[in-house]
Design an enzyme around this catalytic site. Structure first.
Site, PDB file in Angstrom:
ATOM      1  N   ASP A  22       0.873  -1.185   0.000  1.00 36.69           N
ATOM      2  CA  ASP A  22       0.000   0.000   0.000  1.00 36.69           C
ATOM      3  C   ASP A  22       0.905   1.229   0.000  1.00 36.69           C
ATOM      4  O   ASP A  22       1.691   1.434   0.932  1.00 36.69           O
ATOM      5  CB  ASP A  22      -0.854  -0.054   1.267  1.00 36.69           C
ATOM      6  N   ILE A  23       0.813   2.044  -1.026  1.00 39.87           N
ATOM      7  CA  ILE A  23       1.742   3.167  -1.191  1.00 39.87           C
ATOM      8  C   ILE A  23       1.634   4.192  -0.052  1.00 39.87           C
ATOM      9  O   ILE A  23       2.606   4.886   0.250  1.00 39.87           O
ATOM     10  CB  ILE A  23       1.549   3.828  -2.577  1.00 39.87           C
ATOM     11  N   ASN A  36      -6.861  12.209 -11.529  1.00 41.81           N
ATOM     12  CA  ASN A  36      -7.617  12.546 -12.754  1.00 41.81           C
ATOM     13  C   ASN A  36      -7.348  14.013 -13.069  1.00 41.81           C
ATOM     14  O   ASN A  36      -6.782  14.742 -12.241  1.00 41.81           O
ATOM     15  CB  ASN A  36      -9.117  12.247 -12.584  1.00 41.81           C
ATOM     16  N   GLY A  44      -9.555   3.851  -6.044  1.00 37.55           N
ATOM     17  CA  GLY A  44      -8.207   3.320  -6.217  1.00 37.55           C
ATOM     18  C   GLY A  44      -7.173   3.987  -5.331  1.00 37.55           C
ATOM     19  O   GLY A  44      -7.442   4.339  -4.177  1.00 37.55           O
ATOM     20  N   ASP A  46      -5.862   6.900  -5.610  1.00 35.25           N
ATOM     21  CA  ASP A  46      -6.227   8.297  -5.344  1.00 35.25           C
ATOM     22  C   ASP A  46      -7.067   8.380  -4.056  1.00 35.25           C
ATOM     23  O   ASP A  46      -6.773   9.166  -3.133  1.00 35.25           O
ATOM     24  CB  ASP A  46      -7.032   8.808  -6.562  1.00 35.25           C
ATOM     25  N   GLY A 135      -5.589   0.593 -13.289  1.00 38.41           N
ATOM     26  CA  GLY A 135      -6.807   0.239 -12.547  1.00 38.41           C
ATOM     27  C   GLY A 135      -8.023   0.696 -13.336  1.00 38.41           C
ATOM     28  O   GLY A 135      -8.307   0.187 -14.424  1.00 38.41           O
TER      29      GLY A 135
HETATM   30  N1  AR6 Z   1      -1.300   1.551  -3.015  1.00 36.61           N
HETATM   31  C1  AR6 Z   1      -0.729   1.217  -4.196  1.00 36.61           C
HETATM   32  N2  AR6 Z   1      -1.450   0.931  -5.306  1.00 36.61           N
HETATM   33  C2  AR6 Z   1      -2.800   0.972  -5.192  1.00 36.61           C
HETATM   34  C3  AR6 Z   1      -3.468   1.317  -3.994  1.00 36.61           C
HETATM   35  C4  AR6 Z   1      -2.659   1.619  -2.865  1.00 36.61           C
HETATM   36  N3  AR6 Z   1      -3.171   1.970  -1.690  1.00 36.61           N
HETATM   37  N4  AR6 Z   1      -4.820   1.269  -4.221  1.00 36.61           N
HETATM   38  C5  AR6 Z   1      -4.987   0.888  -5.505  1.00 36.61           C
HETATM   39  N5  AR6 Z   1      -3.779   0.704  -6.094  1.00 36.61           N
HETATM   40  P1  AR6 Z   1      -6.209   3.240 -10.039  1.00 36.61           P
HETATM   41  P2  AR6 Z   1      -5.824   4.605 -12.631  1.00 36.61           P
HETATM   42  C6  AR6 Z   1      -3.431   0.270  -7.454  1.00 36.61           C
HETATM   43  O1  AR6 Z   1      -7.571   2.789 -10.444  1.00 36.61           O
HETATM   44  O2  AR6 Z   1      -6.044   3.348 -13.379  1.00 36.61           O
HETATM   45  C7  AR6 Z   1      -9.158   7.136  -9.623  1.00 36.61           C
HETATM   46  O3  AR6 Z   1     -10.501   7.158  -9.295  1.00 36.61           O
HETATM   47  C8  AR6 Z   1      -4.511  -0.398  -8.280  1.00 36.61           C
HETATM   48  O4  AR6 Z   1      -4.723  -1.737  -7.843  1.00 36.61           O
HETATM   49  O5  AR6 Z   1      -6.027   3.761  -8.665  1.00 36.61           O
HETATM   50  O6  AR6 Z   1      -4.681   5.492 -13.023  1.00 36.61           O
HETATM   51  C9  AR6 Z   1      -8.608   8.493 -10.038  1.00 36.61           C
HETATM   52  O7  AR6 Z   1      -9.281   9.538  -9.405  1.00 36.61           O
HETATM   53  C10 AR6 Z   1      -3.875  -0.336  -9.660  1.00 36.61           C
HETATM   54  O8  AR6 Z   1      -2.896  -1.366  -9.794  1.00 36.61           O
HETATM   55  O9  AR6 Z   1      -5.634   4.392 -11.045  1.00 36.61           O
HETATM   56  C11 AR6 Z   1      -8.826   8.513 -11.509  1.00 36.61           C
HETATM   57  O10 AR6 Z   1     -10.137   8.963 -11.835  1.00 36.61           O
HETATM   58  C12 AR6 Z   1      -3.137   1.004  -9.634  1.00 36.61           C
HETATM   59  O11 AR6 Z   1      -3.072   1.382  -8.248  1.00 36.61           O
HETATM   60  C13 AR6 Z   1      -8.680   7.065 -11.902  1.00 36.61           C
HETATM   61  O12 AR6 Z   1      -8.990   6.298 -10.752  1.00 36.61           O
HETATM   62  C14 AR6 Z   1      -3.834   2.117 -10.406  1.00 36.61           C
HETATM   63  O13 AR6 Z   1      -5.237   1.995 -10.279  1.00 36.61           O
HETATM   64  C15 AR6 Z   1      -7.251   6.746 -12.276  1.00 36.61           C
HETATM   65  O14 AR6 Z   1      -7.173   5.425 -12.738  1.00 36.61           O
END
Ligand code: AR6
Length: 190
Positions: A22-23, A36, A44, A46, A135
């Site tokens: 978890d980052i 975004n 996610g 964010d 994600g």
């Molecule tokens: N630590 C590390 N990685 C994580 C964590 C965490 N705590 N939580 C999720 N991930 P995403 P995107 C991973 O969807 O595709 C948001 O709503 C996740 O499993 O977070 O760039 C924003 O506001 C995946 O592998 O980002 C934007 O609207 C990775 O992080 C949109 O989603 C990226 O998934 C951005 O989408």
């Protein structure tokens, strides 16, 4: 430490680390957020960063958006990291994946390169990235891992000052995919 979910290599004077986790828990100068273009927060990583870091981060995001309207895909801005250990959160909107032929690769590369450049400007020594765009934004993990690792490795080969770059990968599949890509890159170099 080199267990199943941790891999560390050295490139020049920089450590490159892949880790499952978890980052928001990382003790680094910079945590990069897969944001975004409206910096509105979301799900996610964010959502996790805003929840763990507290409201100060969103207050600053709103001030920035009031000034600039929106943050283009592939660009980056810094805010406070609020309650997180980090000094800054860097927000970068990754590309929404369409078909792989719509400029996604350059935009994704830009997220990593712009973040690393800003880290150097700020004097940050350690930075942690999530897997941007893989994600909600639907980028295939294998393709994204190649772009992410290639961008970071090329940057640290030619720029000095950052001591450690970590990829913090949330799930086993993403970790294993990045690890395979890195292993293949290293094989190709020998
Ligand atoms: N630590 C590390 N990685 C994580 C964590 C965490 N705590 N939580 C999720 N991930 P995403 P995107 C991973 O969807 O595709 C948001 O709503 C996740 O499993 O977070 O760039 C924003 O506001 C995946 O592998 O980002 C934007 O609207 C990775 O992080 C949109 O989603 C990226 O998934 C951005 O989408």
């Amino acid at each position: 430490m080199n267990n199943n979910y941790f891999k560390e290599i050295h490139i020049k004077n920089t450590k490159l680390i892949l880790k499952k986790g978890d980052i928001t828990k990382e003790k680094v100068d910079v945590i990069v957020n897969a944001a975004n273009t409206g910096l509105r927060g979301g799900g996610g990583v964010d959502g996790a960063i805003h929840r763990a870091g507290g409201p100060k981060i969103m207050e600053e995001c709103r001030r920035i958006i009031t000034k600039i309207g929106h943050l283009p895909t592939g660009k980056v801005v810094a805010t406070t990291a609020g309650n997180l250990y980090a000094k800054w959160v860097f927000h970068t909107p990754g590309p929404i994946y369409k078909d792989g032929n719509s400029g996604e690769e350059k935009l994704l590369e830009s997220c990593y390169l712009e973040s690393l450049k800003l880290a150097l400007e700020k004097g940050a020594k350690t930075i942690a990235f999530p897997s941007i765009s893989t994600g909600v934004y639907g980028y295939p993990v294998k393709d994204a891992s190649k772009i992410a690792l290639k961008s970071v490795i090329n940057f640290i080969k030619t720029n000095h000052g950052i001591k450690e770059v970590r990829f913090i990968l949330f799930d086993e599949y993403t970790f294993n995919t990045y690890l395979k890509t890195l292993t293949d890159f290293l094989k190709d170099q020998t």
